[in-house]
Design a protein around this motif. Sequence first.
Motif, PDB file in Angstrom:
ATOM      1  N   ASN A 109       0.970  -1.213   0.129  1.00  0.00           N
ATOM      2  CA  ASN A 109       0.055   0.172   0.133  1.00  0.00           C
ATOM      3  C   ASN A 109       1.016   1.353   0.102  1.00  0.00           C
ATOM      4  N   ALA A 110       1.668   1.518  -0.999  1.00  0.00           N
ATOM      5  CA  ALA A 110       2.818   2.324  -1.175  1.00  0.00           C
ATOM      6  C   ALA A 110       2.046   3.817  -0.879  1.00  0.00           C
ATOM      7  N   GLN A 111       2.732   4.760  -0.234  1.00  0.00           N
ATOM      8  CA  GLN A 111       2.333   5.961  -0.023  1.00  0.00           C
ATOM      9  C   GLN A 111       3.418   6.857  -0.512  1.00  0.00           C
ATOM     10  N   TYR A 112       2.921   8.145  -1.180  1.00  0.00           N
ATOM     11  CA  TYR A 112       3.731   9.105  -1.638  1.00  0.00           C
ATOM     12  C   TYR A 112       4.625   9.476  -0.626  1.00  0.00           C
ATOM     13  N   PRO A 113       6.087   9.808  -0.963  1.00  0.00           N
ATOM     14  CA  PRO A 113       6.919   9.527  -2.003  1.00  0.00           C
ATOM     15  C   PRO A 113       7.550   8.163  -2.283  1.00  0.00           C
ATOM     16  N   SER A 114       7.148   7.059  -1.975  1.00  0.00           N
ATOM     17  CA  SER A 114       7.770   5.805  -1.986  1.00  0.00           C
ATOM     18  C   SER A 114       8.294   5.586  -3.585  1.00  0.00           C
ATOM     19  N   PRO A 115       9.650   5.029  -3.595  1.00  0.00           N
ATOM     20  CA  PRO A 115       9.900   4.667  -4.939  1.00  0.00           C
ATOM     21  C   PRO A 115       8.892   3.110  -5.318  1.00  0.00           C
ATOM     22  N   VAL A 116       8.479   3.134  -6.585  1.00  0.00           N
ATOM     23  CA  VAL A 116       7.712   2.044  -6.950  1.00  0.00           C
ATOM     24  C   VAL A 116       8.236   1.556  -8.498  1.00  0.00           C
ATOM     25  N   ASN A 117       9.135   1.993  -8.976  1.00  0.00           N
ATOM     26  CA  ASN A 117       9.580   1.420 -10.475  1.00  0.00           C
ATOM     27  C   ASN A 117       9.747   0.188 -10.517  1.00  0.00           C
ATOM     28  N   ALA A 118      10.028  -0.824  -9.430  1.00  0.00           N
ATOM     29  CA  ALA A 118      10.105  -2.301  -9.629  1.00  0.00           C
ATOM     30  C   ALA A 118       9.063  -2.933  -8.804  1.00  0.00           C
ATOM     31  N   ARG A 119       7.946  -2.249  -8.872  1.00  0.00           N
ATOM     32  CA  ARG A 119       6.783  -2.695  -7.944  1.00  0.00           C
ATOM     33  C   ARG A 119       6.535  -4.204  -8.409  1.00  0.00           C
ATOM     34  N   HIS A 120       6.375  -4.612  -9.488  1.00  0.00           N
ATOM     35  CA  HIS A 120       6.210  -6.235  -9.847  1.00  0.00           C
ATOM     36  C   HIS A 120       7.000  -7.043  -9.032  1.00  0.00           C
ATOM     37  N   VAL A 121       8.081  -6.604  -8.709  1.00  0.00           N
ATOM     38  CA  VAL A 121       8.950  -7.598  -7.670  1.00  0.00           C
ATOM     39  C   VAL A 121       8.230  -8.324  -6.703  1.00  0.00           C
ATOM     40  N   VAL A 122       7.526  -7.183  -5.848  1.00  0.00           N
ATOM     41  CA  VAL A 122       6.791  -7.676  -4.809  1.00  0.00           C
ATOM     42  C   VAL A 122       5.334  -8.053  -5.271  1.00  0.00           C
ATOM     43  N   GLY A 123       4.588  -7.315  -6.238  1.00  0.00           N
ATOM     44  CA  GLY A 123       3.373  -7.242  -6.599  1.00  0.00           C
ATOM     45  C   GLY A 123       3.106  -8.759  -7.231  1.00  0.00           C
ATOM     46  N   MET A 124       4.085  -9.493  -7.692  1.00  0.00           N
ATOM     47  CA  MET A 124       3.799 -10.755  -8.421  1.00  0.00           C
ATOM     48  C   MET A 124       3.818 -11.901  -7.483  1.00  0.00           C
ATOM     49  N   TYR A 125       4.178 -11.548  -6.141  1.00  0.00           N
ATOM     50  CA  TYR A 125       3.869 -12.386  -5.158  1.00  0.00           C
ATOM     51  C   TYR A 125       2.980 -12.517  -4.519  1.00  0.00           C
ATOM     52  N   VAL A 126       1.851 -11.455  -4.863  1.00  0.00           N
ATOM     53  CA  VAL A 126       0.409 -11.346  -3.931  1.00  0.00           C
ATOM     54  C   VAL A 126      -0.401 -12.485  -4.113  1.00  0.00           C
ATOM     55  N   PRO A 127      -0.500 -13.287  -5.259  1.00  0.00           N
ATOM     56  CA  PRO A 127      -1.189 -14.331  -5.127  1.00  0.00           C
ATOM     57  C   PRO A 127      -0.713 -15.563  -4.163  1.00  0.00           C
ATOM     58  N   PHE A 128       0.494 -15.572  -4.042  1.00  0.00           N
ATOM     59  CA  PHE A 128       0.816 -16.665  -3.353  1.00  0.00           C
ATOM     60  C   PHE A 128       0.265 -17.164  -1.631  1.00  0.00           C
TER      61      PHE A 128
END
Length: 518
Positions: free
Chosen positions: A320-339
């Motif tokens: 639940n990233a809040q401004y101004p968190s860096p997010v460019n590689a968000r898929h690295v964590v986001g793709m683990y969400v289903p597990f």
Amino acid sequence: MDGIQLEIMWSNMISIVSEQARALQRTAFSPIVREAGDLATALFDADARMVAQAITGTPGHINSLGSAARNLIKVIPPEDLVPGDVLITNDPWLSAGHFFDITVLTPIFRGETLIGYCGSTIHHTDIGGYGVGAGARDIHEEGLWIPVMKLYEAGRPNQTLHDIIRRNVRTPDAIFGDLAAQVSSGKIGGERLNLMCDRYGLDNIDELSNEVIQRSEQATRDEIRKLPGGTFHGETSFDVPGGEVITLKTAVTIDTDAGDIIIDFEGSSPPSKSGINVVTAYTHAYSSFAIRSVLNPDLPNNAGSLAPIRVKSPDNCIINAQYPSPVNARHVVGMYVPFPILKALAPILPERVMAEGSGAVWTVQVQGKDKEGVPFVSSMFNYSGGTGARASKPGLSATCYPTGVAAVAIEVLEASIPIAFTTKELVRGSGGRGQQNGGDGQRIGFRMRSNQEWLLNAIPSRLRLSAEGLNGGESGARGSFQINGKEADEARKILMAADDQVTMITPGGGGIGVPEAA
């Protein structure tokens, strides 16, 4: 509506969004879009509700696009739109979670009446700033931030915005080639929707969209009501660039009375200093995809079928990233969400869930100049490990769940940038053993065909923590990222010598069930 009439018009709508996607892939400059299909296209009604999506695409884009359309028209409302307008943004909190993913929304007019929107989101090769890696310290280091604006105004380019984009990216011709592909696909979608209205004598698609969305929501709620009610828990841990360990915890509550599913991420890891934080729209995209995977995947994916799935997460949380968190590689964590969601559902749906897989694709960006001094930038998707085993089948090798992005052929990459691949092969036996084995990872080696230094952004994961097996299945093998034969694990951009060689060994998936004795 009459069922036969509805089915015919629904098939027409699917044809429209699929043609959008094909047009976008055919005309895009970037191999990521053209070859890998890292894109999403969708059709929306006049209220910006997603009605239909193309079968091509990745959940992180598709489901985020469903939220993005509503967000864009909150900033520029329908009464401020005219034929020929095209909206654009890459705001991470309004669209797909990082600057590289640009959303383009085309209003569709029938005469002077707004009847819907065609939307697309694609991954662009470069957006200035740090690059696709996780090394930026806040979002303002990560690239060009495009607020919600009109890319085209009444059919004319917004020249000021075009000039700003052109001066802030490294490869402007590629960016504008891909933007042109998005605009063209939206125009095609609008033309095809008007032709459909002509064919069936429709002034708008309001009745059709209401019927599709209501039926999709009802069907999804009916599937949820078939499940046992209660709250079920799941947890997964994995390591990311730099050795940081991330834990995602879920409490999945099934409300059979209302036909709702609520996914609560309370207790998950706090925000990261690296650019791997995930905005809520992207978290919801992969959460809802996990639920849809085990319910009835044949149901349409639209505003109706997504409505019963809700996501909760604390503010101080990595997903639940809040401004101004860096997010460019968000898929690295986001793709683990289903597990963790699948782990929570495993006791009640053992025949439908899979074991943990390798997780996020290993994204690699190379940047530099070729032998003639011409600059190049390329993100090289999709380096996948193995998926987890399924209840009655082995896991898939060199395939990533949950993304739908394909691998770009090495021949295409070698033709588009100065790169030479030295190895690309499966690592046999790297999937965890079980009654059903996990999928195998792969070994990829490359070097650059250049006579000068170059920059490497690499985002491997599972170099320390393996994909866990399920119900007694063994864990998959860990990954390995090597530069000139030595292990490397950096969250930052790396300066490489001209003759450096990179070897990547992606992780294997976990097995299911106790393996038989040898």
